[in-house]
Design a protein around this motif. Structure first.
Motif, mmCIF file in Angstrom:
data_model
loop_
_atom_site.group_PDB
_atom_site.id
_atom_site.type_symbol
_atom_site.label_atom_id
_atom_site.label_comp_id
_atom_site.label_asym_id
_atom_site.label_seq_id
_atom_site.Cartn_x
_atom_site.Cartn_y
_atom_site.Cartn_z
ATOM 1 N N THR A 37 0.731 -1.052 0.003
ATOM 2 C CA THR A 37 0.223 0.050 -0.064
ATOM 3 C C THR A 37 0.890 1.266 0.092
ATOM 4 O O THR A 37 0.307 2.269 -0.570
ATOM 5 N N GLU A 38 2.193 1.218 0.280
ATOM 6 C CA GLU A 38 3.024 2.307 0.536
ATOM 7 C C GLU A 38 3.039 2.970 -0.728
ATOM 8 O O GLU A 38 3.210 4.298 -0.964
ATOM 9 N N LYS A 41 -0.196 4.825 -1.789
ATOM 10 C CA LYS A 41 -0.287 6.116 -1.034
ATOM 11 C C LYS A 41 0.622 7.125 -1.301
ATOM 12 O O LYS A 41 0.461 8.356 -1.540
ATOM 13 N N SER A 76 -2.475 -9.606 2.671
ATOM 14 C CA SER A 76 -2.930 -8.474 3.592
ATOM 15 C C SER A 76 -2.056 -7.151 3.058
ATOM 16 O O SER A 76 -0.973 -7.431 2.709
ATOM 17 N N PRO A 77 -2.708 -5.943 3.279
ATOM 18 C CA PRO A 77 -2.137 -4.838 2.868
ATOM 19 C C PRO A 77 -0.785 -4.906 3.804
ATOM 20 O O PRO A 77 -0.760 -5.006 5.076
ATOM 21 N N SER A 78 0.213 -4.042 3.261
ATOM 22 C CA SER A 78 1.710 -3.944 3.923
ATOM 23 C C SER A 78 1.534 -3.032 5.129
ATOM 24 O O SER A 78 1.991 -2.907 6.223
ATOM 25 N N GLU A 79 0.573 -1.977 5.017
ATOM 26 C CA GLU A 79 0.170 -1.061 6.020
ATOM 27 C C GLU A 79 -1.413 -0.946 5.951
ATOM 28 O O GLU A 79 -2.041 -0.678 4.929
ATOM 29 N N HIS A 80 -2.162 -1.057 7.128
ATOM 30 C CA HIS A 80 -3.533 -0.985 7.293
ATOM 31 C C HIS A 80 -3.834 0.407 7.438
ATOM 32 O O HIS A 80 -3.269 1.337 8.204
ATOM 33 N N GLY A 81 -4.988 1.056 6.809
ATOM 34 C CA GLY A 81 -5.766 2.215 6.989
ATOM 35 C C GLY A 81 -5.344 3.294 6.151
ATOM 36 O O GLY A 81 -5.887 4.368 6.408
ATOM 37 N N ALA A 84 -8.707 4.807 4.015
ATOM 38 C CA ALA A 84 -9.930 4.724 4.516
ATOM 39 C C ALA A 84 -10.983 5.854 4.076
ATOM 40 O O ALA A 84 -12.039 5.456 3.832
ATOM 41 N N PHE A 87 -12.402 4.217 1.071
ATOM 42 C CA PHE A 87 -12.672 2.641 1.256
ATOM 43 C C PHE A 87 -14.200 2.644 0.640
ATOM 44 O O PHE A 87 -15.149 3.045 1.263
#
Length: 94
Positions: A37-38, A41, A76-81, A84, A87
């Motif tokens: 995810t990084e 983002k 699973s995402p490498s970093e959660h949230g 948001a 979503f």
């Protein structure tokens, strides 16, 4: 920045400023794929702060061969949230 051609988070980006929309595309033929995810983002922040574009619609699309579509899993995402504010439940509510 990926150090190999097969690392990172996405293969293509489709940006539509008039619709405040961005679509990330990841192409794979693997049975599973990491969700780093990084990388997503980082580009979103750049678009919003450097280019001064508001993004209100985010899609992340994994393209897989049709024979793997039913069994393909995103890890699973490498970093959660991190997403948001964008979503929305995807296919089958997952």
């Amino acid at each position: 920045k990926p150090s190999k051609w097969n690392q990172g988070g996405y293969d293509a980006v489709y940006l539509v400023p008039a619709k405040k929309s961005i679509t990330f595309v990841q192409i794979t033929k693997a049975d599973t794929h990491a969700f780093k995810t990084e990388y997503f983002k980082r580009l979103l922040v750049t678009i919003q702060t450097v280019w001064m574009l508001e993004i209100t619609h985010l899609e992340i699309c994994f393209l897989v061969p049709s024979d793997r579509a039913q069994t393909f899993k995103v890890l699973s995402p490498s970093e959660h949230g991190l997403f948001a504010e964008y979503f929305v439940l995807g296919r089958n509510g997952k």
